[in-house]
Design a protein around this motif. Structure first.
Motif, mmCIF file in Angstrom:
data_model
loop_
_atom_site.group_PDB
_atom_site.id
_atom_site.type_symbol
_atom_site.label_atom_id
_atom_site.label_comp_id
_atom_site.label_asym_id
_atom_site.label_seq_id
_atom_site.Cartn_x
_atom_site.Cartn_y
_atom_site.Cartn_z
ATOM 1 N N LEU A 51 0.811 -1.215 0.092
ATOM 2 C CA LEU A 51 0.057 0.121 0.011
ATOM 3 C C LEU A 51 0.784 1.207 0.122
ATOM 4 O O LEU A 51 0.790 2.144 -0.689
ATOM 5 C CB LEU A 51 -0.952 0.010 1.295
ATOM 6 C CG LEU A 51 -1.809 1.194 1.336
ATOM 7 C CD1 LEU A 51 -2.785 1.234 0.130
ATOM 8 C CD2 LEU A 51 -2.885 1.250 2.556
ATOM 9 N N ASP B 134 2.821 5.459 -3.012
ATOM 10 C CA ASP B 134 1.540 5.097 -2.435
ATOM 11 C C ASP B 134 0.720 4.546 -3.537
ATOM 12 O O ASP B 134 0.549 5.164 -4.589
ATOM 13 C CB ASP B 134 0.825 6.279 -2.070
ATOM 14 C CG ASP B 134 1.227 6.744 -0.380
ATOM 15 O OD1 ASP B 134 2.142 6.172 -0.046
ATOM 16 O OD2 ASP B 134 0.884 8.056 -0.130
ATOM 17 N N ASN C 230 2.257 -1.458 -6.264
ATOM 18 C CA ASN C 230 2.550 0.026 -6.057
ATOM 19 C C ASN C 230 3.254 0.394 -6.954
ATOM 20 O O ASN C 230 4.584 0.213 -7.123
ATOM 21 C CB ASN C 230 3.009 0.009 -4.716
ATOM 22 C CG ASN C 230 3.396 1.188 -4.258
ATOM 23 O OD1 ASN C 230 3.335 2.223 -5.026
ATOM 24 N ND2 ASN C 230 3.366 1.716 -2.696
#
Length: 330
Positions: free
Chosen positions: A98, A189, A196
């Motif tokens: 994440l 992010d 990612n």
């Protein structure tokens, strides 16, 4: 043709120039080959280890992943978004996480004398960032000045963005008094999908350039035994003052060619170790120095730099015109 050397020389009054070596008269010389960070000049040496992710895994070669800050151990050199690498075979990416945070700390212990206590110097940072086309995952970077205990003193950062082509980012960080380390952080992010896709490549941290000349202020005497070669005149006599009142610009000595109608002193700088950095000829060499003369006698001085190829042939020449009767600087 790759420039393989730089020739700098020192001379006084008029003379017929030799084809291979130029002439200069100077109280102090500064010669530095600089990088292309547009914010300012940079040093030749990237202070970061493994700046292009070519050594894998990056977390075993210079970089540290923050706990919970992604999995940076998987090499990646392409993606379906079509970005590829900016250069080389790999780029930095944080895997299926994440949030991603990778950092490297540079020790500035060896630069403390140069930095002084005023905090007047700056570090320059450049890198390329990218993202998967259309997914909106963002990437940004931060450069932080740390004290001896790792405490944050100051920082600069870029704006999070998701370009689908490699995009250059440049930052300038003033180094406040007390700075002993610099931390460079890569952040990403994930906003969509499993991966990612905040990407980084060709990351660089630089301090202002070193002087490439030996004995630039004539402090080591005789200068002909300390970095310089005499082509004409007599440069073996130390001189630190004259009745014209000019004195030295700094230190105890300056360069002069003795009692000769024409004098020339030169020094070669070998650029072979910078061959990879020179690349396709887009880099620059910067020169600065001080020159002077006895008040009222009109003796002349001239700066000149030549770029030489592997065989010593002249690739380019730059000359700063003659002066007399005053102190000058370029």
């Amino acid at each position: 043709m790759i420039e393989e050397g730089v020739s700098v020389a020192v001379g006084t009054e008029s003379r017929s120039p030799r084809p291979a070596w130029p002439a200069v008269c100077a109280l102090a010389l500064v010669l530095a080959a600089l990088g292309t960070v547009r914010a300012s000049a940079t040093s030749l040496v990237n202070l970061l280890v493994n700046p292009g992710a070519e050594q894998q895994p990056v977390t075993s070669h210079g970089w540290t992943a923050f706990p919970g800050g992604g999995d940076w151990t998987i090499p990646r050199g392409d993606d379906d978004g079509g970005i590829g690498t900016h250069s080389g075979d790999n780029f930095f990416w944080p895997g299926q996480s994440l949030n991603g945070y990778l950092y490297q700390i540079v020790d500035l212990t060896g630069y403390q004398a140069w930095m002084g206590d005023a905090g007047a110097h700056s570090a320059y940072f450049v890198c390329y960032i990218g993202s998967w086309s259309g997914d909106g995952d963002v990437a940004w970077v931060a450069v932080e000045a740390l004290d001896e205990n790792g405490g944050l003193i100051d920082y600069v950062s870029s704006t999070p963005s998701s370009p689908d082509v490699w995009t250059r980012v440049e930052l300038k960080l003033q180094l406040p008094a007390g700075t002993t380390q610099i931390r460079v952080g890569l952040y990403a992010d994930r906003l969509a999908g499993l991966d990612n896709n905040g990407y980084f490549d060709d990351v660089g941290l630089y301090l202002p350039p070193p002087n490439l000349l030996v004995n630039p202020g004539a402090e080591l005497q005789p200068v002909t035994n300390n970095g310089w070669t005499q082509a004409s005149g007599n440069w073996t006599i130390a001189r630190g003052d004259d009745d014209g009142g000019i004195g030295t610009h700094s230190g105890d000595n300056f360069f002069w060619g003795g009692q000769s109608a024409a004098a020339e002193l030169y020094q070669d700088v070998d650029l072979s170790r910078y061959r990879g950095w020179l690349g396709d000829g887009t880099q620059r060499v910067f020169f600065a120095g001080y020159y002077g003369s006895w008040s009222g006698d009109n003796d002349q001085a001239q700066f000149e730099i030549q770029l030489l190829d592997d065989s010593g042939g002249v690739v380019d020449t730059e000359t700063v015109g003659r002066m007399f009767g005053q102190i000058g600087v370029i």
